[in-house]
Design an enzyme around this catalytic site. Sequence first.
Site, PDB file in Angstrom:
ATOM      1  N   ASP A 226       0.970  -1.418  -0.019  1.00 24.17           N
ATOM      2  CA  ASP A 226       0.102  -0.011   0.053  1.00 24.17           C
ATOM      3  C   ASP A 226       0.748   1.165  -0.029  1.00 24.17           C
ATOM      4  OD1 ASP A 226      -1.294  -2.270   1.166  1.00 24.17           O
ATOM      5  OD2 ASP A 226      -2.772  -1.196   2.136  1.00 24.17           O
ATOM      6  N   HIS A 228      -1.221   4.224  -0.531  1.00 26.84           N
ATOM      7  CA  HIS A 228      -2.205   5.467   0.224  1.00 26.84           C
ATOM      8  C   HIS A 228      -1.945   6.641   0.315  1.00 26.84           C
ATOM      9  CE1 HIS A 228      -5.207   2.857   2.058  1.00 26.84           C
ATOM     10  NE2 HIS A 228      -4.401   1.971   2.441  1.00 26.84           N
ATOM     11  N   ASP A 255      -4.361  -0.282  -3.061  1.00 27.54           N
ATOM     12  CA  ASP A 255      -4.301   0.851  -2.176  1.00 27.54           C
ATOM     13  C   ASP A 255      -3.332   2.122  -2.373  1.00 27.54           C
ATOM     14  OD1 ASP A 255      -6.441  -0.646  -1.025  1.00 27.54           O
ATOM     15  OD2 ASP A 255      -5.550  -0.443   0.919  1.00 27.54           O
ATOM     16  N   ASP A 258      -6.417   7.244  -1.213  1.00 30.88           N
ATOM     17  CA  ASP A 258      -7.104   7.232  -0.114  1.00 30.88           C
ATOM     18  C   ASP A 258      -6.199   7.563   1.309  1.00 30.88           C
ATOM     19  OD1 ASP A 258      -9.604   7.552  -0.788  1.00 30.88           O
ATOM     20  OD2 ASP A 258      -9.903   5.105  -0.509  1.00 30.88           O
ATOM     21  N   ARG A 259      -6.648   8.401   2.235  1.00 27.27           N
ATOM     22  CA  ARG A 259      -5.822   8.542   3.352  1.00 27.27           C
ATOM     23  C   ARG A 259      -4.791   9.661   3.287  1.00 27.27           C
ATOM     24  NH1 ARG A 259      -7.585   6.152   8.156  1.00 27.27           N
ATOM     25  NH2 ARG A 259      -8.957   4.372   7.807  1.00 27.27           N
ATOM     26  N   ASN A 287      -8.676  -2.983  -1.764  1.00 22.69           N
ATOM     27  CA  ASN A 287     -10.089  -2.635  -1.406  1.00 22.69           C
ATOM     28  C   ASN A 287     -10.447  -1.330  -1.274  1.00 22.69           C
ATOM     29  OD1 ASN A 287      -8.211  -2.547   1.087  1.00 22.69           O
ATOM     30  ND2 ASN A 287      -9.619  -1.822   2.265  1.00 22.69           N
ATOM     31  N   HIS A 288      -9.278  -0.518  -1.495  1.00 17.52           N
ATOM     32  CA  HIS A 288      -9.389   1.115  -1.631  1.00 17.52           C
ATOM     33  C   HIS A 288      -9.765   1.545  -3.014  1.00 17.52           C
ATOM     34  CE1 HIS A 288      -9.410   3.073   2.333  1.00 17.52           C
ATOM     35  NE2 HIS A 288      -9.155   1.981   2.824  1.00 17.52           N
ATOM     36  N   HIS A 336      -3.753  -8.280  -2.916  1.00 20.70           N
ATOM     37  CA  HIS A 336      -4.053  -7.259  -1.805  1.00 20.70           C
ATOM     38  C   HIS A 336      -4.264  -7.680  -0.519  1.00 20.70           C
ATOM     39  CE1 HIS A 336      -4.230  -3.455  -0.070  1.00 20.70           C
ATOM     40  NE2 HIS A 336      -5.418  -3.670   0.455  1.00 20.70           N
ATOM     41  N   ARG A 384     -11.971  -6.753  10.421  1.00 16.92           N
ATOM     42  CA  ARG A 384     -12.342  -5.818   9.727  1.00 16.92           C
ATOM     43  C   ARG A 384     -13.911  -5.459   9.408  1.00 16.92           C
ATOM     44  NH1 ARG A 384      -7.596  -3.543   6.601  1.00 16.92           N
ATOM     45  NH2 ARG A 384      -5.980  -5.048   6.921  1.00 16.92           N
ATOM     46  N   HIS A 411      -2.085  -4.667   2.547  1.00 15.27           N
ATOM     47  CA  HIS A 411      -3.491  -4.383   3.131  1.00 15.27           C
ATOM     48  C   HIS A 411      -3.143  -4.115   4.851  1.00 15.27           C
ATOM     49  CE1 HIS A 411      -7.776  -4.918   3.416  1.00 15.27           C
ATOM     50  NE2 HIS A 411      -7.914  -5.993   4.149  1.00 15.27           N
TER      51      HIS A 411
END
Length: 482
Positions: A226, A228, A255, A258-259, A287-288, A336, A384, A411
């Site tokens: 990731d 991110h 990923d 995001d964030r 997943n993002h 991922h 999660r 992840h």
Amino acid sequence: MEANNSNVSRAEELKLLANEAFKAHKYSQAIDLYTQAIELDSQNAVYWANRSIAHLKLEEYGSAIQDASKAIEVDPRYSKGYYRRGAASLAMGKFKEALKDFQQVKKICPNDPDATKKLKECEKAVMKLKFAEAISVPESQRRPVADSINYRSIEVESQYTGARIEGDVVTLDFVKKMMEDFKNQKTLHQRYAFQIVLQTKEMLQKLPSLVDINVPNGKHFTVCGDVHGQFYDLLNIFELNGLPSEENPYLFNGDFVDRGSFSLEVILTLFAFKCMSPSAIYLARGNHESKSMNRIYGFEGEVQSKLSEKFVGLFAEVFCCLPLAHVINGKVFVVHGGLFSVDGVKLSDIRAINRFCEPPEEGLMCELLWSDPQPAPGRGPSKRGVGLSFGGDVTKRFLQDNNLDLVVRSHEVKDEGYEIEHDGKLITVFSAPNYCDQMGNKGAFIRFEAPDLKPNIVTFSAVPHPDVKPMAYANNFLRLFQ
């Protein structure tokens, strides 16, 4: 079981230690200490609610909801139980459930201005959602955004001084200039952004859901986890390990966005390298890379702010074209999230997945993107709240069934940037150091050299970035909980 006095006082000591660990962003340590306190005194709602918020910080929203529910069960008047559960539901995009909990907080604390503020934000989000549902066009009648764009007809103003693509070919010189512009917080012209994203879509949609990668003997291959939206850390990876090229190929394992608040810069850079040389860089879905996550965690807001609304829909379409997994030289399976709720899944089953959609809430595609390993054998519920947890025996059987040697996945944030589990058969790699500017973790990437494909793990620390906080473009109500 009633806790005796010595247990109660020891539990309080453990809670104070856990609070200290939490303040130091040592969330796993805090969870362990809260757990010990709960074992001594399970009838204290505070311990459950505190452990819930530590899970929340580690993005373990399923566990956070469970603990908050337990706090409510122990003390139905304890407002923080509802508050924590509402926050975890929000983080999962379950706005209607969150709304119920914030209404409960307001009922218990009618004069709390913070509760009032969060309830209002949540009500707004639910209204927005209902409105979006009411006006949405059925999937079957929707025309792809990509079909409505002719980037060649977009005028580039003479005063534009940024990177330019001459004709149809994305060159290394262009990508370097674009990265330099991004580094100086300049934006790319919409014409070129459209060109890169549309060319990437065309390439990705031709790929299978499981991509085979061939690394010739004597050559190497790098896998990153990731990123991110941490663009300056991405540049640092390229400093340390060289730019992507046919001689120095990479796989970025989902990923990308995001964030972190430089997600657009990250995704355009990765896509531009893909356009420049398809075999220099491979990209997997995380997943993002989904509408629901992007709406909550910042990418949608960032794209609207830096480009336009039209790009939001376009990126959503391209993300649905990303492959779900890769296999290096028939031996290393890279995904991922993780493995499956059933045994006997073959690589051919993954190849057969129709991935051109938003991720479903169950089934193989969901599990590939969301699952996590667990130390215990067998399978367990996901911390999660989506996917599942799987043990070393599950990993071993999957590898045997498919004649593979190793699972590499991402992840999950790891203190050292990576973790080796399941008797060395599974490696987690995470490439966003000091995740969200607060976790203090290292980042890592893995270099494999053919033919033996022994994983050589390189770790690195975060580098400075301009003063734009993570989640700067995230949904208003979610920022209230940061």
